[in-house]
Structures are given as C-alpha cells and as structure tokens.
Design an enzyme around this catalytic site. Structure first.
Site, PDB file in Angstrom:
ATOM      1  CB  THR A  14       7.226   0.590  -2.374  1.00  0.00           C
ATOM      2  OG1 THR A  14       6.001  -0.075  -2.000  1.00  0.00           O
ATOM      3  CG2 THR A  14       8.087  -0.386  -3.144  1.00  0.00           C
ATOM      4  CB  SER A 236      -2.504   2.496  -2.578  1.00  0.00           C
ATOM      5  OG  SER A 236      -2.852   3.843  -2.761  1.00  0.00           O
ATOM      6  CE  LYS A 237       2.803   0.687   0.070  1.00  0.00           C
ATOM      7  NZ  LYS A 237       3.691  -0.286  -0.221  1.00  0.00           N
ATOM      8  NE  ARG A 238      -3.570   6.472  -4.916  1.00  0.00           N
ATOM      9  CZ  ARG A 238      -4.879   6.462  -4.751  1.00  0.00           C
ATOM     10  NH1 ARG A 238      -5.518   7.557  -4.427  1.00  0.00           N
ATOM     11  NH2 ARG A 238      -5.566   5.349  -4.899  1.00  0.00           N
ATOM     12  CG  HIS A 239      -5.874   5.616   0.825  1.00  0.00           C
ATOM     13  ND1 HIS A 239      -5.520   5.027  -0.351  1.00  0.00           N
ATOM     14  CD2 HIS A 239      -7.170   5.999   0.680  1.00  0.00           C
ATOM     15  CE1 HIS A 239      -6.561   5.035  -1.187  1.00  0.00           C
ATOM     16  NE2 HIS A 239      -7.568   5.623  -0.588  1.00  0.00           N
TER      17      HIS A 239
END
Ligand code: GLU
Length: 299
Positions: A14, A236-239
C-alpha cells in the site's frame, strides 16, 4: 522428525517500504538464518482499493537491496480466495459466523466504553439477526470471552481476556479481512513463528481464536518494537523520508541502513555500516532491544 523453522515477510503493498518495516524484516531474516529455517515472502494485497500499483515489486527490490532475501514466494493473498472461502465455510458450519449490517458510525455510537487504536468493541448487535435486512452485510466471527492469552517471545505474557468483540471476517464490500486471511495463509505456509511489528500484538488473541476454531496448530509469536518519529508517532507511509528508496536515493548504502537498524536493536555497539549476514552468527532473538526506536533522520 524435527519441524523446520519457518517464518515470513508479510508486507502490504500500500506504499513504500520504510525503516520500520526494514527493522522488523531484519529481525525476521536474522532469526530464520540463525535457526537454519525458511522465509516465505507473502504480499498482503487483499485490500484491493488500497493497493498501490508497482509497490509489491518495489518492496521485494528493497528487501534484496538490504540483503534480506527469502526462500519461497512471493505469494499473493489476492490469489487465495478459494482457501479463504473454505475456511469461512468451516467456521460457518461450526456456528461461529453471522451477518452484520451495522455501520462503523453506528458501532461507535452504541459502544460507550472509551476505545483506543483498535476502534470500539462491537457489542454484538446483529448476533440474533441483522438490524437492516436486505442491506449488504459483513460477516463476523463469534469471539467468545475471555480472549486467549499467549506468551510472546519478545513482549512476554499477554494475559487472557484483554481484547473482545466479534470481529469481521469479510467486509460488506466482499473484501476478506486481514485477521482471517493472515491465519489461513500462515497455516497453509506452515509458519512456525510469526515475527512482526508490535502494532499487531492485540490482533494476536483474535488470530489464536481463529487457529483454534479451524483446528490449525498455533505458531509462536514475536512482536518487535516500532520505529517512531521525533514526536513518538509510529512511522507510516506519510513519512516519505524514511522510505528505503529515499534513503538509497539520498546516497545511503544498504550497509549504512543495516548498521543503524542493528545498533537500534542492540545487536552492535556502534551504528557503523555492516551487512545483514555478518550479524547472523551472534544473533539471539530474545536479546534484542524491546523498546521502540526513534528515527533521527540525521543519525
Ligand atoms: N501486512 C501487515 C503489514 O504490512 C503485516 C501482517 C502480519 O505480519 O501479520 O503491516
């Protein structure tokens, strides 16, 4: 005959692989190699709407770049529909499944108890019949109290009765839930020890209940501390800057990344660059650092 040690990498495609995943993957890889065991690469692409095209390939490439290889796979959850159907039929035949038409919002409103990361505990509203006949329904597992306890190889004793609420096996949109898919796959892949991030600790009693209901042997579990940012928030993927790809593009070598992660796990006394295979001989799972690790981008 002694059972072969088997574990797995279970990335969800993801987004990009980040240092948190890499840290857990390093532990998984070292434990398997130390035990002379096998690793299955399983791509957890069951939640189709969240799958990012190309991410599975990139994650596999990042693993290879870090020197964290595997022995079987990649296997894809998206091709296991039949196995999930069969498991569901067995749970239905045992009277452990019922349809549910409650929305998330309704559950949040009914469940008065404060709830943490996991969301509210489902109060069993549809156990005796759906409240909205004719509406698309999810399927829930009858999760009896007290929930099972277990001994985690890293976190220690997890007491019984800590979690509860009938949980979803298949969503109303037809998507299989993680809890069912992961248990069916770990059993089919003959996994003897599950090593994963500590965010999944509280999912484990649910999974153990499914293993028991399906008559599968329950594997061992080891939950590794998470990597957090300077504010203590789980990566998370935000970082974006913590993606393995970003570190590589910024000129970091695989040995530098492994060196930082190994040091954070207490495997080395400095964060000097090192290859994963140089850490195998002295690796001891139970000796690794249990705490979360704060990622310092300048570190
Ligand atoms: N697919 C999950 C993740 O990427 C891991 C599930 C598991 O290891 O059981 O976070």
């Amino acid at each position: 005959m002694a059972t072969t040690y088997r574990t797995r990498f279970a990335p969800s495609p993801t987004g990009k692989m980040h240092v948190g995943h890499a840290r857990t993957a390093l532990v998984t890889w070292l434990q398997a190699r130390r035990r002379g065991g096998q690793i299955v690469m399983r791509i957890e692409d069951i939640d189709r709407p969240r799958v990012v095209p190309g991410a599975a390939d990139e994650i596999c490439r990042d693993h290879e770049w870090l020197g964290l290889d595997w022995d079987e796979g990649p296997l894809f959850q998206s091709s296991q529909n039949e196995a999930y159907e069969q498991a569901l039929s067995r749970l239905e035949a045992a009277g452990r499944v019922y349809p549910c038409t409650c929305s998330r919002k309704e559950i949040a409103q009914i469940a008065s108890a404060p709830h943490g990361d996991e969301g509210p505990r489902y109060p069993g509203t549809c156990r005796n019949g759906v409240t909205k006949p004719g509406q698309p329904s999810a399927l829930r597992f009858v999760f009896d109290d007290p929930s099972p306890g277990f001994e985690d190889a890293l976190c220690g004793a997890y007491p019984e009765g800590q979690v509860g609420g009938d949980f979803v096996l298949r969503r109303a949109d037809g998507i299989w839930a993680y809890q069912l898919a992961v248990v069916v796959d770990d059993a089919a892949d003959r996994i003897t020890q599950v090593i994963r991030g500590a965010d999944l600790l509280s999912s484990t009693p649910r999974q153990i209940a499914l293993y028991q209901a399906l008559g599968y042997p329950v594997p061992g579990f080891a939950h590794v501390g998470l990597v957090v940012d300077a504010d203590g928030t789980r990566l998370s993927k935000r970082h974006g800057a913590t993606a393995i790809e970003s570190l590589r593009e910024a000129g970091r070598s695989a040995e530098e990344v492994i060196g930082l992660l190994a040091h954070s796990l207490g495997l080395t006394s400095t964060h000097a660059p090192i290859r994963a295979d140089e850490l195998v001989r002295s690796f001891e799972l139970t000796a690794i650092s249990r705490s979360s690790f704060t990622w310092n981008p300048k570190g």
